[in-house]
Enzyme design. Structure first.
Site, PDB file in Angstrom:
ATOM      1  N   ASN A 292       0.841  -1.198   0.000  1.00  0.00           N
ATOM      2  CA  ASN A 292       0.000   0.000   0.000  1.00  0.00           C
ATOM      3  C   ASN A 292       0.873   1.244   0.000  1.00  0.00           C
ATOM      4  OD1 ASN A 292       0.562  -0.981   2.647  1.00  0.00           O
ATOM      5  ND2 ASN A 292      -1.029   0.286   3.532  1.00  0.00           N
TER       6      ASN A 292
ATOM      7  N   GLU B 265       0.358   5.263   0.668  1.00  0.00           N
ATOM      8  CA  GLU B 265      -0.559   6.295   1.167  1.00  0.00           C
ATOM      9  C   GLU B 265      -0.130   7.687   0.715  1.00  0.00           C
ATOM     10  OE1 GLU B 265      -0.909   5.539   5.398  1.00  0.00           O
ATOM     11  OE2 GLU B 265      -2.114   3.736   5.004  1.00  0.00           O
TER      12      GLU B 265
ATOM     13  N   CYS C  99      -4.065   0.592  -2.468  1.00  0.00           N
ATOM     14  CA  CYS C  99      -3.890  -0.634  -1.675  1.00  0.00           C
ATOM     15  C   CYS C  99      -2.839  -1.549  -2.307  1.00  0.00           C
ATOM     16  CB  CYS C  99      -5.198  -1.401  -1.601  1.00  0.00           C
ATOM     17  SG  CYS C  99      -6.493  -0.589  -0.663  1.00  0.00           S
TER      18      CYS C  99
ATOM     19  N   GLU D 245      -3.009  -4.685  -3.047  1.00  0.00           N
ATOM     20  CA  GLU D 245      -3.526  -5.568  -4.102  1.00  0.00           C
ATOM     21  C   GLU D 245      -3.540  -4.839  -5.447  1.00  0.00           C
ATOM     22  OE1 GLU D 245      -4.766  -4.864  -1.149  1.00  0.00           O
ATOM     23  OE2 GLU D 245      -6.059  -6.450  -0.374  1.00  0.00           O
TER      24      GLU D 245
ATOM     25  N   CYS E 126     -10.264  -4.734   0.282  1.00  0.00           N
ATOM     26  CA  CYS E 126     -11.351  -3.754   0.447  1.00  0.00           C
ATOM     27  C   CYS E 126     -12.290  -3.831  -0.763  1.00  0.00           C
ATOM     28  CB  CYS E 126     -10.768  -2.343   0.598  1.00  0.00           C
ATOM     29  SG  CYS E 126     -10.197  -1.626  -0.961  1.00  0.00           S
TER      30      CYS E 126
ATOM     31  N   CYS F  25     -10.739  -2.850  -4.143  1.00  0.00           N
ATOM     32  CA  CYS F  25      -9.824  -3.876  -4.669  1.00  0.00           C
ATOM     33  C   CYS F  25     -10.585  -5.089  -5.193  1.00  0.00           C
ATOM     34  CB  CYS F  25      -8.821  -4.299  -3.604  1.00  0.00           C
ATOM     35  SG  CYS F  25      -7.557  -3.037  -3.326  1.00  0.00           S
TER      36      CYS F  25
HETATM   37  N1  THU Z   1      -5.157  -1.608   2.626  1.00  0.00           N
HETATM   38  C1  THU Z   1      -4.581  -2.406   1.690  1.00  0.00           C
HETATM   39  O1  THU Z   1      -3.524  -2.091   1.149  1.00  0.00           O
HETATM   40  N2  THU Z   1      -5.205  -3.560   1.369  1.00  0.00           N
HETATM   41  C2  THU Z   1      -6.307  -4.060   2.002  1.00  0.00           C
HETATM   42  O2  THU Z   1      -6.760  -5.136   1.676  1.00  0.00           O
HETATM   43  C3  THU Z   1      -6.928  -3.284   3.099  1.00  0.00           C
HETATM   44  C4  THU Z   1      -6.439  -1.893   3.245  1.00  0.00           C
HETATM   45  C5  THU Z   1      -4.442  -0.404   3.040  1.00  0.00           C
HETATM   46  C6  THU Z   1      -5.022   0.909   2.634  1.00  0.00           C
HETATM   47  C7  THU Z   1      -4.453   1.836   3.695  1.00  0.00           C
HETATM   48  O3  THU Z   1      -3.146   2.225   3.302  1.00  0.00           O
HETATM   49  C8  THU Z   1      -4.325   0.959   4.916  1.00  0.00           C
HETATM   50  O4  THU Z   1      -4.355  -0.372   4.447  1.00  0.00           O
HETATM   51  C9  THU Z   1      -5.400   1.177   5.956  1.00  0.00           C
HETATM   52  O5  THU Z   1      -6.661   1.129   5.381  1.00  0.00           O
END
Ligand code: THU
Length: 131
Positions: free
Chosen positions: A42, A44, A53, A55, A86, A89
């Site tokens: 991920n 941000e 994310c 994925e 999420c 994704c």
């Molecule tokens: N996140 C992911 O990268 N993948 C997931 O399956 C769930 C959420 C990340 C997004 C954000 O950077 C952090 O996790 C918190 O939501």
């Protein structure tokens, strides 16, 4: 290739997460039909909504490389609970890798295998635009 190798790649990817706001580091390892693995984490942003994310990072990197055939996608977070993709994704997985086996991995080394069919029932996808 055994699950273990794919899982190691997802764990390694999680360590590269750029997650200074949530501190929730996610790693993904996407296996291609030819056995190669593409990693994602991920990423941000101070403008939170721009976060990508793990994925989607892996899937988009694969598409950018010209890859289209995927077999397995491992997702790792350093927690005892399994972390599932999420909603956004799930929709992207449906579009780009509808047949991929999804392997959720926790920090106890346990796995839970699932599919986009299970995670996104009664979905809206490309076929719905055809008729
Ligand atoms: N996140 C992911 O990268 N993948 C997931 O399956 C769930 C959420 C990340 C997004 C954000 O950077 C952090 O996790 C918190 O939501």
């Amino acid at each position: 290739m055994k699950d273990k190798e794919l899982i190691e790649k997802a764990i390694e990817a999680s360590k590269r997460a750029y997650a200074p706001y949530s501190n929730f580091q996610v790693g993904a390892a996407l296996q291609l039909k030819n056995g190669e693995i593409i990693q994602g984490c991920n990423v941000e942003n101070a403008s939170y909504g721009l976060t990508n994310c793990a994925e989607r990072t892996a899937l988009f990197a694969a598409i950018a490389r010209g890859e289209k055939n995927f077999t397995r996608l491992a997702i790792y977070v350093d927690r005892p609970a399994f972390t599932a993709p999420c909603g956004a994704c799930r929709q992207v997985i449906l579009e780009l890798a509808p047949k991929v086996e999804i392997i959720l991995v926790n920090n106890r080394g346990e796995t839970r295998k699932t599919s986009i069919k299970e995670l996104l029932p009664l979905s809206f996808g490309s076929e719905d635009l055809e008729s």
